[in-house]
Design a protein around this motif. Sequence first.
Motif, PDB file in Angstrom:
ATOM      1  N   SER A  42       0.845  -1.197   0.000  1.00 17.75           N
ATOM      2  CA  SER A  42       0.000   0.000   0.000  1.00 17.75           C
ATOM      3  C   SER A  42       0.880   1.247   0.000  1.00 17.75           C
ATOM      4  O   SER A  42       2.064   1.187   0.357  1.00 17.75           O
ATOM      5  CB  SER A  42      -0.883   0.016   1.242  1.00 17.75           C
ATOM      6  OG  SER A  42      -0.083   0.240   2.404  1.00 17.75           O
ATOM      7  N   PRO A  43       0.312   2.401  -0.371  1.00 15.94           N
ATOM      8  CA  PRO A  43       1.091   3.641  -0.298  1.00 15.94           C
ATOM      9  C   PRO A  43       1.668   3.898   1.101  1.00 15.94           C
ATOM     10  O   PRO A  43       2.814   4.325   1.224  1.00 15.94           O
ATOM     11  CB  PRO A  43       0.080   4.717  -0.698  1.00 15.94           C
ATOM     12  CG  PRO A  43      -0.864   3.998  -1.613  1.00 15.94           C
ATOM     13  CD  PRO A  43      -0.997   2.617  -1.013  1.00 15.94           C
ATOM     14  N   GLN A  46       4.585   1.475   1.661  1.00 15.53           N
ATOM     15  CA  GLN A  46       5.721   1.908   0.855  1.00 15.53           C
ATOM     16  C   GLN A  46       6.421   3.109   1.488  1.00 15.53           C
ATOM     17  O   GLN A  46       7.652   3.207   1.450  1.00 15.53           O
ATOM     18  CB  GLN A  46       5.278   2.238  -0.576  1.00 15.53           C
ATOM     19  CG  GLN A  46       4.974   1.016  -1.409  1.00 15.53           C
ATOM     20  CD  GLN A  46       4.815   1.349  -2.876  1.00 15.53           C
ATOM     21  OE1 GLN A  46       4.993   2.487  -3.316  1.00 15.53           O
ATOM     22  NE2 GLN A  46       4.492   0.348  -3.672  1.00 15.53           N
ATOM     23  N   LEU A  75       5.239  11.942  -4.970  1.00 16.41           N
ATOM     24  CA  LEU A  75       4.058  11.091  -5.088  1.00 16.41           C
ATOM     25  C   LEU A  75       3.830  10.731  -6.547  1.00 16.41           C
ATOM     26  O   LEU A  75       3.899  11.600  -7.420  1.00 16.41           O
ATOM     27  CB  LEU A  75       2.812  11.830  -4.593  1.00 16.41           C
ATOM     28  CG  LEU A  75       2.870  12.512  -3.225  1.00 16.41           C
ATOM     29  CD1 LEU A  75       1.664  13.412  -3.052  1.00 16.41           C
ATOM     30  CD2 LEU A  75       2.916  11.463  -2.147  1.00 16.41           C
ATOM     31  N   SER A  77       0.930   9.775  -7.519  1.00 17.42           N
ATOM     32  CA  SER A  77      -0.434  10.261  -7.732  1.00 17.42           C
ATOM     33  C   SER A  77      -0.867  11.116  -6.547  1.00 17.42           C
ATOM     34  O   SER A  77      -0.686  10.720  -5.387  1.00 17.42           O
ATOM     35  CB  SER A  77      -1.391   9.074  -7.883  1.00 17.42           C
ATOM     36  OG  SER A  77      -2.723   9.511  -7.884  1.00 17.42           O
ATOM     37  N   ASN A  80      -3.037   9.828  -3.346  1.00 21.43           N
ATOM     38  CA  ASN A  80      -2.525   9.103  -2.183  1.00 21.43           C
ATOM     39  C   ASN A  80      -1.833  10.002  -1.157  1.00 21.43           C
ATOM     40  O   ASN A  80      -1.253   9.510  -0.204  1.00 21.43           O
ATOM     41  CB  ASN A  80      -1.538   8.019  -2.639  1.00 21.43           C
ATOM     42  CG  ASN A  80      -2.197   6.960  -3.470  1.00 21.43           C
ATOM     43  OD1 ASN A  80      -3.313   6.532  -3.188  1.00 21.43           O
ATOM     44  ND2 ASN A  80      -1.525   6.527  -4.522  1.00 21.43           N
ATOM     45  N   LYS A 110       5.220   0.767 -10.145  1.00 18.58           N
ATOM     46  CA  LYS A 110       4.537   0.196  -8.983  1.00 18.58           C
ATOM     47  C   LYS A 110       4.736   1.032  -7.718  1.00 18.58           C
ATOM     48  O   LYS A 110       4.092   0.806  -6.715  1.00 18.58           O
ATOM     49  CB  LYS A 110       5.016  -1.232  -8.730  1.00 18.58           C
ATOM     50  CG  LYS A 110       4.573  -2.197  -9.810  1.00 18.58           C
ATOM     51  CD  LYS A 110       4.919  -3.609  -9.411  1.00 18.58           C
ATOM     52  CE  LYS A 110       4.249  -4.581 -10.365  1.00 18.58           C
ATOM     53  NZ  LYS A 110       4.283  -5.946  -9.849  1.00 18.58           N
ATOM     54  N   TRP A 111       5.649   1.983  -7.783  1.00 20.12           N
ATOM     55  CA  TRP A 111       5.909   2.811  -6.607  1.00 20.12           C
ATOM     56  C   TRP A 111       4.874   3.914  -6.493  1.00 20.12           C
ATOM     57  O   TRP A 111       4.506   4.557  -7.466  1.00 20.12           O
ATOM     58  CB  TRP A 111       7.287   3.446  -6.689  1.00 20.12           C
ATOM     59  CG  TRP A 111       8.430   2.498  -6.495  1.00 20.12           C
ATOM     60  CD1 TRP A 111       8.376   1.151  -6.266  1.00 20.12           C
ATOM     61  CD2 TRP A 111       9.813   2.837  -6.512  1.00 20.12           C
ATOM     62  NE1 TRP A 111       9.633   0.634  -6.146  1.00 20.12           N
ATOM     63  CE2 TRP A 111      10.538   1.651  -6.301  1.00 20.12           C
ATOM     64  CE3 TRP A 111      10.499   4.020  -6.702  1.00 20.12           C
ATOM     65  CZ2 TRP A 111      11.925   1.618  -6.253  1.00 20.12           C
ATOM     66  CZ3 TRP A 111      11.881   3.994  -6.663  1.00 20.12           C
ATOM     67  CH2 TRP A 111      12.588   2.806  -6.437  1.00 20.12           C
ATOM     68  N   HIS A 112       4.438   4.142  -5.254  1.00 21.85           N
ATOM     69  CA  HIS A 112       3.537   5.247  -4.939  1.00 21.85           C
ATOM     70  C   HIS A 112       4.307   6.450  -4.408  1.00 21.85           C
ATOM     71  O   HIS A 112       3.796   7.570  -4.421  1.00 21.85           O
ATOM     72  CB  HIS A 112       2.501   4.823  -3.883  1.00 21.85           C
ATOM     73  CG  HIS A 112       1.618   3.716  -4.315  1.00 21.85           C
ATOM     74  ND1 HIS A 112       0.590   3.881  -5.215  1.00 21.85           N
ATOM     75  CD2 HIS A 112       1.606   2.396  -3.977  1.00 21.85           C
ATOM     76  CE1 HIS A 112      -0.017   2.732  -5.408  1.00 21.85           C
ATOM     77  NE2 HIS A 112       0.580   1.817  -4.673  1.00 21.85           N
TER      78      HIS A 112
END
Length: 123
Positions: A42-43, A46, A75, A77, A80, A110-112
Amino acid sequence: MTRTNIPGTSPYEPIIGFSRAVRIGNHVHVSGSGPVGADDASPAEQTRVSIAIIQAALEKAGARIEHVYRTRIFLASAQNWEEIGRAHGEVFGAIRPACTMVVAPLLSPKWHVEIEADAYIPE
């Protein structure tokens, strides 16, 4: 002032030409630290992994997490930001470094999150 490069575990350090952290005098600058090994987490998780990587680099440089005076949070996105911010606050809530959040494409899709940190070791 003496400069000390603090290596991490990334195989890309010599290819790209960077160190996980650099200590100059009492200042420690930690490179952007992504959640290596936590691609599917999850963010928030991470964020915790990224901060753990930062903490390990700080310790190798002779600093502690409470010496951090600035963080930069990248970030993938904006949606998040709150979850990532809360996880950042779990560690930095009492320390309250200067902090900036920026939305930017990250190295892995895949990284947040990816985080940088700067610290000062008191005399």
